[in-house]
Design a protein around this motif. Structure first.
Motif, PDB file in Angstrom:
ATOM      1  N   ASP A 192     -31.034  -7.730  -2.822  1.00 60.75           N
ATOM      2  CA  ASP A 192     -30.065  -7.356  -1.667  1.00 60.75           C
ATOM      3  C   ASP A 192     -30.242  -6.198  -0.828  1.00 60.75           C
ATOM      4  O   ASP A 192     -30.349  -6.306   0.498  1.00 60.75           O
ATOM      5  CB  ASP A 192     -28.532  -7.455  -1.932  1.00 60.75           C
ATOM      6  N   ARG A 193     -30.630  -5.001  -1.351  1.00 60.83           N
ATOM      7  CA  ARG A 193     -30.741  -3.788  -0.760  1.00 60.83           C
ATOM      8  C   ARG A 193     -32.133  -3.849   0.004  1.00 60.83           C
ATOM      9  O   ARG A 193     -32.297  -3.390   1.207  1.00 60.83           O
ATOM     10  CB  ARG A 193     -30.791  -2.671  -1.701  1.00 60.83           C
ATOM     11  N   PHE A 194     -33.257  -4.540  -0.580  1.00 60.58           N
ATOM     12  CA  PHE A 194     -34.404  -4.711  -0.095  1.00 60.58           C
ATOM     13  C   PHE A 194     -34.165  -5.457   1.193  1.00 60.58           C
ATOM     14  O   PHE A 194     -34.945  -4.954   2.118  1.00 60.58           O
ATOM     15  CB  PHE A 194     -35.323  -5.265  -0.777  1.00 60.58           C
ATOM     16  N   LEU A 195     -33.590  -6.457   1.057  1.00 60.81           N
ATOM     17  CA  LEU A 195     -33.479  -7.466   2.303  1.00 60.81           C
ATOM     18  C   LEU A 195     -32.766  -6.914   3.335  1.00 60.81           C
ATOM     19  O   LEU A 195     -33.036  -7.065   4.834  1.00 60.81           O
ATOM     20  CB  LEU A 195     -32.743  -8.847   1.773  1.00 60.81           C
ATOM     21  N   TYR A 196     -31.729  -6.016   3.155  1.00 61.16           N
ATOM     22  CA  TYR A 196     -30.753  -5.251   4.172  1.00 61.16           C
ATOM     23  C   TYR A 196     -31.521  -4.314   4.974  1.00 61.16           C
ATOM     24  O   TYR A 196     -31.579  -4.224   6.078  1.00 61.16           O
ATOM     25  CB  TYR A 196     -29.637  -4.623   3.160  1.00 61.16           C
ATOM     26  N   GLU A 197     -32.487  -3.353   4.155  1.00 62.41           N
ATOM     27  CA  GLU A 197     -33.270  -2.526   4.695  1.00 62.41           C
ATOM     28  C   GLU A 197     -34.292  -3.093   5.413  1.00 62.41           C
ATOM     29  O   GLU A 197     -34.830  -2.562   6.776  1.00 62.41           O
ATOM     30  CB  GLU A 197     -33.783  -1.350   3.805  1.00 62.41           C
ATOM     31  N   TRP A 198     -35.020  -4.155   5.115  1.00 64.47           N
ATOM     32  CA  TRP A 198     -35.853  -4.828   5.868  1.00 64.47           C
ATOM     33  C   TRP A 198     -35.209  -5.444   7.097  1.00 64.47           C
ATOM     34  O   TRP A 198     -35.952  -5.286   8.443  1.00 64.47           O
ATOM     35  CB  TRP A 198     -36.370  -6.229   5.007  1.00 64.47           C
ATOM     36  N   ALA A 199     -34.087  -5.761   7.101  1.00 67.89           N
ATOM     37  CA  ALA A 199     -33.340  -6.173   8.471  1.00 67.89           C
ATOM     38  C   ALA A 199     -33.184  -5.114   9.223  1.00 67.89           C
ATOM     39  O   ALA A 199     -33.491  -5.262  10.472  1.00 67.89           O
ATOM     40  CB  ALA A 199     -32.222  -7.119   7.906  1.00 67.89           C
ATOM     41  N   VAL A 200     -32.417  -4.357   8.770  1.00 74.50           N
ATOM     42  CA  VAL A 200     -31.996  -3.022   9.454  1.00 74.50           C
ATOM     43  C   VAL A 200     -33.208  -2.193  10.093  1.00 74.50           C
ATOM     44  O   VAL A 200     -33.114  -1.942  11.375  1.00 74.50           O
ATOM     45  CB  VAL A 200     -31.098  -2.087   8.703  1.00 74.50           C
ATOM     46  N   LEU A 201     -34.330  -2.111   9.414  1.00 77.36           N
ATOM     47  CA  LEU A 201     -35.165  -1.076   9.892  1.00 77.36           C
ATOM     48  C   LEU A 201     -36.364  -2.092  10.467  1.00 77.36           C
ATOM     49  O   LEU A 201     -37.422  -1.610  10.851  1.00 77.36           O
ATOM     50  CB  LEU A 201     -35.862  -0.234   8.732  1.00 77.36           C
ATOM     51  N   ASP A 202     -36.176  -3.375  10.426  1.00 77.02           N
ATOM     52  CA  ASP A 202     -37.282  -4.201  10.917  1.00 77.02           C
ATOM     53  C   ASP A 202     -38.653  -4.008  10.636  1.00 77.02           C
ATOM     54  O   ASP A 202     -39.503  -3.890  11.233  1.00 77.02           O
ATOM     55  CB  ASP A 202     -37.240  -4.005  12.570  1.00 77.02           C
ATOM     56  N   LEU A 203     -38.713  -3.724   9.078  1.00 78.87           N
ATOM     57  CA  LEU A 203     -40.064  -3.642   8.688  1.00 78.87           C
ATOM     58  C   LEU A 203     -40.674  -4.900   8.685  1.00 78.87           C
ATOM     59  O   LEU A 203     -40.567  -6.044   8.622  1.00 78.87           O
ATOM     60  CB  LEU A 203     -39.729  -3.328   6.962  1.00 78.87           C
ATOM     61  N   PRO A 204     -42.393  -4.470   8.827  1.00 78.72           N
ATOM     62  CA  PRO A 204     -43.160  -5.639   8.729  1.00 78.72           C
ATOM     63  C   PRO A 204     -43.679  -6.222   7.536  1.00 78.72           C
ATOM     64  O   PRO A 204     -44.848  -6.388   7.285  1.00 78.72           O
ATOM     65  CB  PRO A 204     -44.492  -4.935   9.607  1.00 78.72           C
ATOM     66  N   TYR A 205     -42.841  -6.843   6.996  1.00 75.34           N
ATOM     67  CA  TYR A 205     -43.119  -7.441   5.653  1.00 75.34           C
ATOM     68  C   TYR A 205     -43.069  -9.064   5.845  1.00 75.34           C
ATOM     69  O   TYR A 205     -42.859  -9.380   6.912  1.00 75.34           O
ATOM     70  CB  TYR A 205     -41.864  -7.308   4.642  1.00 75.34           C
ATOM     71  N   ASP A 206     -43.941  -9.593   4.916  1.00 76.60           N
ATOM     72  CA  ASP A 206     -44.050 -10.948   4.940  1.00 76.60           C
ATOM     73  C   ASP A 206     -43.276 -11.785   3.917  1.00 76.60           C
ATOM     74  O   ASP A 206     -43.225 -11.051   2.950  1.00 76.60           O
ATOM     75  CB  ASP A 206     -45.404 -11.331   4.670  1.00 76.60           C
ATOM     76  N   GLU A 207     -42.777 -12.845   4.162  1.00 75.05           N
ATOM     77  CA  GLU A 207     -41.715 -13.382   3.399  1.00 75.05           C
ATOM     78  C   GLU A 207     -42.411 -14.013   1.998  1.00 75.05           C
ATOM     79  O   GLU A 207     -41.820 -13.371   1.028  1.00 75.05           O
ATOM     80  CB  GLU A 207     -41.180 -14.472   4.012  1.00 75.05           C
ATOM     81  N   GLU A 208     -43.444 -14.376   1.948  1.00 75.10           N
ATOM     82  CA  GLU A 208     -44.100 -14.711   0.904  1.00 75.10           C
ATOM     83  C   GLU A 208     -44.519 -13.670  -0.001  1.00 75.10           C
ATOM     84  O   GLU A 208     -44.353 -13.829  -1.189  1.00 75.10           O
ATOM     85  CB  GLU A 208     -45.392 -15.800   1.171  1.00 75.10           C
ATOM     86  N   GLU A 209     -45.127 -12.802   0.508  1.00 73.38           N
ATOM     87  CA  GLU A 209     -45.461 -11.686  -0.060  1.00 73.38           C
ATOM     88  C   GLU A 209     -44.157 -11.025  -0.922  1.00 73.38           C
ATOM     89  O   GLU A 209     -44.340 -10.323  -1.916  1.00 73.38           O
ATOM     90  CB  GLU A 209     -46.187 -10.669   0.725  1.00 73.38           C
ATOM     91  N   ALA A 210     -43.139 -10.841  -0.104  1.00 75.34           N
ATOM     92  CA  ALA A 210     -42.194 -10.088  -0.623  1.00 75.34           C
ATOM     93  C   ALA A 210     -41.516 -10.766  -1.867  1.00 75.34           C
ATOM     94  O   ALA A 210     -41.021 -10.392  -2.628  1.00 75.34           O
ATOM     95  CB  ALA A 210     -40.920 -10.235   0.414  1.00 75.34           C
ATOM     96  N   ALA A 211     -41.548 -12.278  -1.451  1.00 73.68           N
ATOM     97  CA  ALA A 211     -40.935 -13.015  -2.704  1.00 73.68           C
ATOM     98  C   ALA A 211     -41.664 -12.991  -3.893  1.00 73.68           C
ATOM     99  O   ALA A 211     -41.237 -12.482  -5.229  1.00 73.68           O
ATOM    100  CB  ALA A 211     -40.969 -14.650  -2.367  1.00 73.68           C
ATOM    101  N   GLU A 212     -43.052 -12.999  -3.810  1.00 70.71           N
ATOM    102  CA  GLU A 212     -43.717 -12.731  -5.027  1.00 70.71           C
ATOM    103  C   GLU A 212     -43.898 -11.288  -5.753  1.00 70.71           C
ATOM    104  O   GLU A 212     -43.853 -11.192  -6.918  1.00 70.71           O
ATOM    105  CB  GLU A 212     -45.276 -12.763  -4.594  1.00 70.71           C
ATOM    106  N   GLN A 213     -43.723 -10.259  -4.866  1.00 66.72           N
ATOM    107  CA  GLN A 213     -43.494  -8.923  -5.388  1.00 66.72           C
ATOM    108  C   GLN A 213     -42.059  -8.729  -6.091  1.00 66.72           C
ATOM    109  O   GLN A 213     -42.183  -7.989  -7.296  1.00 66.72           O
ATOM    110  CB  GLN A 213     -43.508  -8.031  -4.302  1.00 66.72           C
ATOM    111  N   LEU A 214     -41.100  -9.375  -5.295  1.00 68.25           N
ATOM    112  CA  LEU A 214     -39.775  -9.344  -6.170  1.00 68.25           C
ATOM    113  C   LEU A 214     -39.688  -9.912  -7.534  1.00 68.25           C
ATOM    114  O   LEU A 214     -39.321  -9.600  -8.406  1.00 68.25           O
ATOM    115  CB  LEU A 214     -38.483  -9.697  -5.153  1.00 68.25           C
ATOM    116  N   THR A 215     -40.424 -11.083  -7.512  1.00 71.65           N
ATOM    117  CA  THR A 215     -40.581 -11.982  -8.651  1.00 71.65           C
ATOM    118  C   THR A 215     -41.114 -11.277  -9.972  1.00 71.65           C
ATOM    119  O   THR A 215     -40.918 -11.296 -11.023  1.00 71.65           O
ATOM    120  CB  THR A 215     -41.211 -13.310  -8.421  1.00 71.65           C
TER     121      THR A 215
END
Length: 233
Positions: A192-215
């Motif tokens: 939740d915190r990762f996704l919150y900061e991603w949204a607030v800071l508009d970070l240039p992350y990729d959804e699939e890569e984020a899912a894989e790294q979190l997993t």
């Protein structure tokens, strides 16, 4: 709250007659089932979402919502009692969507790591689709009913995760020295915190890569899998 000079509830009902095609004298069942009424409510929700996402909760104006929906202020009050009620309805939809995602993923594969990946992938997509509204939740009072519903959703998810971790420990798949409750809370908060900061800071992350790294963090943190100790390059 609302714009200054808003009409009384009596005049609101009168205005809503032309917007919804139903009058105060119509049977309640007819008013609830009237497709025009449903379409008006949907327009208000869509316009409200656009205004809240653009201006935030506190700066959002009902006049902008009604203008975007193409209805009168009276019609607004025929569907929602206040700006807060409209916002709650929107967040309620988001919470229902995320809950449905969670229920769907639970019926998926039994392999723990694959299941975690699918759950993270689906949750990330759902959160990102509703990112702005999710970040606005912090603007509500902690005692607000929609905040309580969000907490209940999170609690149900964490309880299922506790049961899953316990089962993996019993099967010899996860570290037995982890407390399932602490681990479940920490892992859920991390996402939740990762996704919150991603949204607030508009970070240039990729959804699939984020899912894989979190997993990977989940799986390796729980002991479900190991990882390389040295770079292959």
């Amino acid at each position: 709250m609302g714009d200054h000079g808003a009409p009384s509830r009596t005049s609101a009902t009168a205005d809503a007659t032309t917007a919804d095609g139903a009058t105060a004298d119509d049977p309640p069942t007819r008013r609830r089932r009237d497709p025009r009424r449903a379409r008006t409510r949907r327009r208000l929700l869509d316009a409200g979402r656009e205004v809240f996402e653009r201006d935030g909760f506190h700066l959002a104006k009902l006049s902008d919502v009604t203008k975007g929906a193409g209805v009168s202020t009276g019609a607004f009050y025929h569907h929602f009692g206040s700006k807060e009620e409209l916002f709650r309805a929107l967040v309620d939809e988001v919470i229902d969507e995320l809950t449905e995602i969670d229920e769907t993923v639970r019926a998926g594969p039994r392999d723990p790591v694959v299941g975690i990946l699918e759950a993270n992938r689906a949750y990330i997509k759902g959160y990102r689709r509703n990112a702005r509204l999710m970040t606005l939740l912090v603007q509500l009072d902690t005692g607000d009913e929609i905040v309580e519903k969000a907490r209940e959703m999170r609690s149900r998810f964490e309880q299922r995760l506790v049961r899953a971790i316990t089962a993996w420990q019993e099967q010899g798949l996860a570290y037995v020295d982890l407390d399932p409750l602490y681990a479940a809370n920490a892992l859920a908060y991390m996402v939740d915190r990762f996704l919150y900061e991603w949204a607030v800071l508009d970070l240039p992350y990729d959804e699939e890569e984020a899912a894989e790294q979190l997993t990977k963090l989940w799986a390796r943190g729980l002991g479900l899998e190991d990882g390389p100790r040295r770079s292959s390059t």
